[in-house]
Structure formats: structure tokens, C-alpha cells
Design an enzyme around this catalytic site. Sequence first.
Site, PDB file in Angstrom:
ATOM      1  CG  LEU A 160      -8.731 -25.876   0.069  1.00  0.00           C
ATOM      2  CD1 LEU A 160      -7.605 -26.889  -0.153  1.00  0.00           C
ATOM      3  CD2 LEU A 160      -8.908 -25.643   1.570  1.00  0.00           C
ATOM      4  N   GLY A 161     -10.416 -23.860  -3.056  1.00  0.00           N
ATOM      5  CA  GLY A 161     -11.670 -24.048  -3.787  1.00  0.00           C
ATOM      6  C   GLY A 161     -12.871 -24.366  -2.927  1.00  0.00           C
ATOM      7  CB  ILE A 162     -13.865 -24.817   0.273  1.00  0.00           C
ATOM      8  CG1 ILE A 162     -12.880 -24.123   1.235  1.00  0.00           C
ATOM      9  CG2 ILE A 162     -13.347 -26.169  -0.187  1.00  0.00           C
ATOM     10  CD1 ILE A 162     -12.739 -24.787   2.579  1.00  0.00           C
ATOM     11  N   GLY A 218       3.581   6.376   8.177  1.00  0.00           N
ATOM     12  CA  GLY A 218       4.966   6.577   7.772  1.00  0.00           C
ATOM     13  C   GLY A 218       5.856   5.432   8.193  1.00  0.00           C
ATOM     14  CG  HIS A 248      -0.337   0.283   2.513  1.00  0.00           C
ATOM     15  ND1 HIS A 248       0.057  -0.700   3.385  1.00  0.00           N
ATOM     16  CD2 HIS A 248      -0.040   1.458   3.134  1.00  0.00           C
ATOM     17  CE1 HIS A 248       0.561  -0.162   4.482  1.00  0.00           C
ATOM     18  NE2 HIS A 248       0.511   1.156   4.353  1.00  0.00           N
ATOM     19  CB  SER A 265       3.241   1.531   6.296  1.00  0.00           C
ATOM     20  OG  SER A 265       2.095   1.730   7.091  1.00  0.00           O
ATOM     21  CB  THR A 325       1.637  -4.183   7.431  1.00  0.00           C
ATOM     22  OG1 THR A 325       0.842  -3.943   6.284  1.00  0.00           O
ATOM     23  CG2 THR A 325       0.838  -4.977   8.448  1.00  0.00           C
ATOM     24  CB  ALA A 326      -2.002  -2.177   9.411  1.00  0.00           C
ATOM     25  CB  ILE A 327      -1.871   1.224  13.761  1.00  0.00           C
ATOM     26  CG1 ILE A 327      -2.455   2.352  12.900  1.00  0.00           C
ATOM     27  CG2 ILE A 327      -0.367   1.341  13.870  1.00  0.00           C
ATOM     28  CD1 ILE A 327      -2.212   3.739  13.474  1.00  0.00           C
ATOM     29  N   GLY A 336     -15.846 -21.798   3.326  1.00  0.00           N
ATOM     30  CA  GLY A 336     -15.784 -22.511   4.594  1.00  0.00           C
ATOM     31  C   GLY A 336     -16.400 -21.728   5.735  1.00  0.00           C
ATOM     32  CG  ASP A 370       0.202  -4.063   2.864  1.00  0.00           C
ATOM     33  OD1 ASP A 370       0.229  -3.472   1.770  1.00  0.00           O
ATOM     34  OD2 ASP A 370       0.254  -3.461   3.956  1.00  0.00           O
TER      35      ASP A 370
END
Length: 402
Positions: free
Chosen positions: A304-306, A247, A136, A249, A265-267, A308, A166
Site C-alpha cells: 500500500l505504501g504507508i 511437531g 518455518h 506445525s 502454525t504456532a503456539i 500507519g 508461514d
Amino acid sequence: MEDNEFQQQELFETEKYISDLVEEKTKKRTSTFNIIFLSSFFTSTIVLSFLFFFGVFDEEEIVLPDPVTITETIKEKELVMPRVDSTEVVSIAEIATKTIVQLQVGERNQDDEFISIGGGSGVVIDRRGLIITNHHVIEDASDVRVIFEDGRMYEASIVGSDRLTDIGVVKIKNENLTPINFGNSEGVFVGDLAVAIGHPLTLGAAPTVTTGVISALDRRLDVGSEGMNNAVTLFGLIQTDAPITRGSSGGALLNQKGELIGITTAIATADVGAEGLGFAVPINLALGIVEDILDDGKVLHAFLGILGAQYFEVAEDGARIFSGVLIEELYGPANDIYAIGKAGALPGDVIKKINDIDISTLDQLITILRNKRAGDAITVEILRSGNTITLDFALDLRPSDV
């Protein structure tokens, strides 16, 4: 002659008489003394008996006061210990800050001047100029500049980035850099020392160092926004209370050895603002993403294709226990069957294990898949109508429109 004899005899008799008087007087005095002594003795005896009778000479009981314990209360001075050993952090910061950079993201005006419109942090991971950051931070950027702590500034090119994790990578033209040392995010424990280094609010060339602890592991966090079409849920994050802000990040989360264990990465925020909850992408996951970007220019995420849902079992005392992932339906674009469906799984099955790892929650399952790539072979154990079934298959490539 007879007169003389008479006188002598008289004198003699007189003397005898006087002697007798003296002797008698002495006897009389002795007798008197004895009488007085006996009288005094009997009188004293009577008096003492009288006094004893009335208890004058009874032993007086001396009542001692109860013993008094004088306790001096000494108030212990509270010994305020530093949260971490400052000398340890100083050593970490002295080395690591040379590898943490500031990223400025901007665009060129008509005069080809760089106009900054945002920024973040980055970490040098290779001596040949590779720098890891957040997706980001560099998303949709046309120009990126990298600034080191000593003020050196470089133009950077974007190598690639991945929205699902990210993670992004940029490169500068300098092949003599000092990269950071890598740690192992699988060896991180709650309570471990955490040192966050980044460039909050672009305060200057030198990075900011903050400390805290590892607060939790395997966290999930929704970031971005639907309105900006950049909403995504991050899984398997490391949570820390080391202050992280705008800043920071793309900066570094380090362990007590100064090794990189995560990319900040984030807060988490609430209506009242930041809540002291910072999150970082584990370095083991991040480096896998970087490798894919360098090799293929993109990340071949597994699928995986589900669809869930959380599966619960009920204990003897009535408690509900997280016990796996329920397959609600086999899922894929255009109703195609993917991976686990092709291997024989059905709606209603419960995923209990992947590669002999017990699966308790849906978040855990997705975290494992984030570390897998399309084509990886896995073994899945499912529960169907009380029976255990083992499926061996290869993961598919995650469709771009999922």
C-alpha cells in the site's frame, strides 16, 4: 246368715281397704318419684349452671402446630457430557489421518545417509503429490522426507515457501494420493468445533488427534526471532484451544465436517510454558499462497505504501472507538511513492474503507492486504478534514527489503 253376710261384707270391705292401701301406696310412690325427679332436675340444673358459669364446659381451643413442609432435597447428579461427540471426532479422524503426514527435515552425511535435524507435519492437498506445510518447517532444508500413517516413506522436493504467511509446499512422486477436503475459513465462527491433527514431538508414523473449539479470529502473532533473522508478524490467524505443540506445525485444523480450515502454525507461550493458545493460518489465505508459489515460484505480495497508526474517534460518553487507520507518512524504499500515495493520499488522511469494507484497526487492514496481490485494483475511502474522498488504484509489489 247375718254372720256370713257380715264376714262377706267385712271381707269385701277389707279387700276394698287393702285395694285402697295399694292405690294410696302407689300414689304415694308416684308422688315420691316425682319429688325425687324434680329435685334431681333442679339440682342438675343448678350444678350445670354452676359449671357453665365457671367455664367448665367452655370449648377448649385446640391449637394446631404450624404446618411443617418436609422438603426432601434431592441432589442432582451432574451429568458430565463429553465436550464433543466422540463418534463425530472418530469419523473425522478416520478419514483425515490418511491425509496428514509427518515431515522429517535433515541432511546427508558423508555416507549419503539421512540425518534428521527437525521436522513437522503436512497435509496432502492434491492427488498428484502436493503437500502443504509451514515455511518455518522446511526453511533452509536440504532434504525432506514424508511419512504416511501406514509407514510409507517418500523423498520430497521443496516447491517453495512464503515467510510472511508461514506457508510452504513440498512434493512427492506419487500421483495417486487422497487429498483432504477443503473448508471455507470465512465461514468459521468462534465456538465452532476444532480438530487439530499433526505429529507432535515426532512420536510415530500415526498422527495425533486433539479437539477443542475456535477461540478467536483475526489474531496477530509475532514468531521467529530478530537474532535468527527470521522474525515476522502473522496476521489474520485462527485461534484454537485444541492442543498444538512442536511437531504439529504444518498440520491440519479441521471443522466439524472434517474439512480443512487452517494450517496449524504456532503456539503462544509465556514464562511458565504453553498457555493453551494455538494458531492456524486460514485455509483461504494459505491456498492463495500455494497458487502463487505454483504459478510464479513466489508470492507477489501487495504493497500500500504507508506507515500507519491506529485512529480513534471519541463517543458521546467519552469512550474511544477504533475507527480507521491514520496515514502517518507515505512510505517506501528510497523515499519512493507507492500505490496509495500515487493515487493522491496524504499524511494525516484516515483510511475508513477498502472495497466497501469498513476498516477499524491496523491489523484488519494488513490482514486484507495479505489476501491481495500486486496489481489488484482496489477502492479506498479516506477521511480528510471531515471530507470523504474515494481513491481508485492498483496495489504495488511489496519491496523485498521491507
